[in-house]
Scaffold this active site. Structure first.
Site, PDB file in Angstrom:
ATOM      1  N   ASP A  62      53.996  45.275  50.810  1.00 22.39           N
ATOM      2  CA  ASP A  62      54.218  43.828  51.308  1.00 22.39           C
ATOM      3  C   ASP A  62      55.219  43.089  50.714  1.00 22.39           C
ATOM      4  OD1 ASP A  62      52.496  43.834  48.682  1.00 22.39           O
ATOM      5  OD2 ASP A  62      50.780  43.199  49.726  1.00 22.39           O
ATOM      6  N   ASN A 128      38.284  39.585  47.569  1.00 16.20           N
ATOM      7  CA  ASN A 128      37.722  39.580  48.855  1.00 16.20           C
ATOM      8  C   ASN A 128      37.651  40.895  49.561  1.00 16.20           C
ATOM      9  OD1 ASN A 128      40.226  39.846  49.739  1.00 16.20           O
ATOM     10  ND2 ASN A 128      40.246  37.694  50.691  1.00 16.20           N
ATOM     11  N   HIS A 130      40.613  42.791  50.146  1.00 12.49           N
ATOM     12  CA  HIS A 130      41.556  43.043  50.829  1.00 12.49           C
ATOM     13  C   HIS A 130      42.458  44.391  50.174  1.00 12.49           C
ATOM     14  CE1 HIS A 130      44.545  40.087  48.546  1.00 12.49           C
ATOM     15  NE2 HIS A 130      44.311  41.124  47.769  1.00 12.49           N
TER      16      HIS A 130
HETATM   17  P1  PGA Z   1      45.968  41.729  41.310  1.00  9.85           P
HETATM   18  O1  PGA Z   1      45.998  41.820  42.871  1.00  9.85           O
HETATM   19  O2  PGA Z   1      46.440  43.438  41.221  1.00  9.85           O
HETATM   20  O3  PGA Z   1      47.109  40.917  41.085  1.00  9.85           O
HETATM   21  O4  PGA Z   1      44.449  41.740  41.069  1.00  9.85           O
HETATM   22  C1  PGA Z   1      45.553  42.872  43.611  1.00  9.85           C
HETATM   23  C2  PGA Z   1      45.505  42.675  45.191  1.00  9.85           C
HETATM   24  O5  PGA Z   1      45.230  41.375  45.458  1.00  9.85           O
HETATM   25  O6  PGA Z   1      45.490  43.606  46.046  1.00  9.85           O
END
Ligand code: PGA
Length: 235
Positions: A62, A128, A130
């Site tokens: 992304d 959440n 995702h």
């Molecule tokens: P993070 O994000 O590695 O910064 O915790 C992971 C994500 O939101 O997929």
């Protein structure tokens, strides 16, 4: 799902390196990469290692819509800083955040994904549930698209930006359909803030309410957790 529980994120990075090594040994050509704090130790271990990606392809999950590649908060800049400045791939692709034509950019990325089937996809997980920027409610079959970020994701990302107003509200993200096409998947989660999402992913029903739960239906998923992230698993 194969679940590996380690002491902490440092150990997680070392385990993840072993998974990358095994993939290379098995002839993997295309690596799906992720950003965020989760994969940082993995990239540190890869950088320290003698693994050779110079003939390999990488495709990131992304990118924020609206940010130029040289914006320090872009995911392109993150990848340069954590990996590409030290380990070069033959070609590394990310969605182009400042593309003038969104539809053309989405098509370009989906064409790349059709051309290069990912052998090993690295993933984190949001609080959440995702994966990529596929927020709760996302379809399980979609390809790359432009997504509106949920308030909780914008809030979680705000720590990287000078003010909340600077946090992008949209991103280009591989869809869950694109992610599920990868031949194998390595998901990492560290810290107690991920424990509920991890429990829902591993032990909950397969539902768009927890996008990562679809991984229960993928034939080759390895999950690396620290003890805190694993603390709400019942088994
Ligand atoms: P993070 O994000 O590695 O910064 O915790 C992971 C994500 O939101 O997929």
């Amino acid at each position: 799902m194969k679940i590996i529980i380690v002491k902490d994120q440092q150990q997680g990075g070392k385990k993840a390196l072993e998974v990358f090594q095994a993939a290379l040994n098995q002839g993997a050509e295309v690596f799906g990469l992720a950003t965020g704090s989760t994969p940082e130790t993995t990239y540190t271990e890869i950088v320290k290692s003698d693994l050779d990606f110079s003939q390999k392809i990488s495709l990131n999950l992304d990118e924020y819509v609206g940010l130029k590649a040289d914006n320090p908060q872009s995911y392109r800049a993150y990848m340069q800083q954590h990996l590409f400045n030290f380990k070069q791939f033959k070609r590394s692709y990310l969605p182009q955040g400042d593309a003038a034509d969104s539809q053309a950019e989405i098509q370009r990325y989906n064409d790349l994904l059709a051309q290069y089937q990912v052998d090993l996809q690295l993933l984190g997980i949001g609080k959440n549930g995702h994966i990529g920027f596929n927020e709760p409610g996302s379809s399980f079959t979609e390809q790359t698209r432009k997504v509106k970020l949920t308030p909780s994701t914008v809030a979680a990302n705000a720590r990287f930006f000078a003010s909340k107003e600077d946090v992008p509200q949209y991103a280009y993200s591989m869809g869950i359909g694109s992610i599920m096409r990868a031949k194998s998947i390595l998901l990492e989660a560290f810290g107690v803030t991920k424990a509920d999402a991890v429990a829902a992913m591993v032990e909950g029903p397969v539902t768009p309410d927890c996008p990562a739960s679809i991984l229960q239906q993928h034939p080759d998923v390895t999950v690396i957790l620290d003890q805190a992230a694993a603390s709400k698993l019942s088994r």
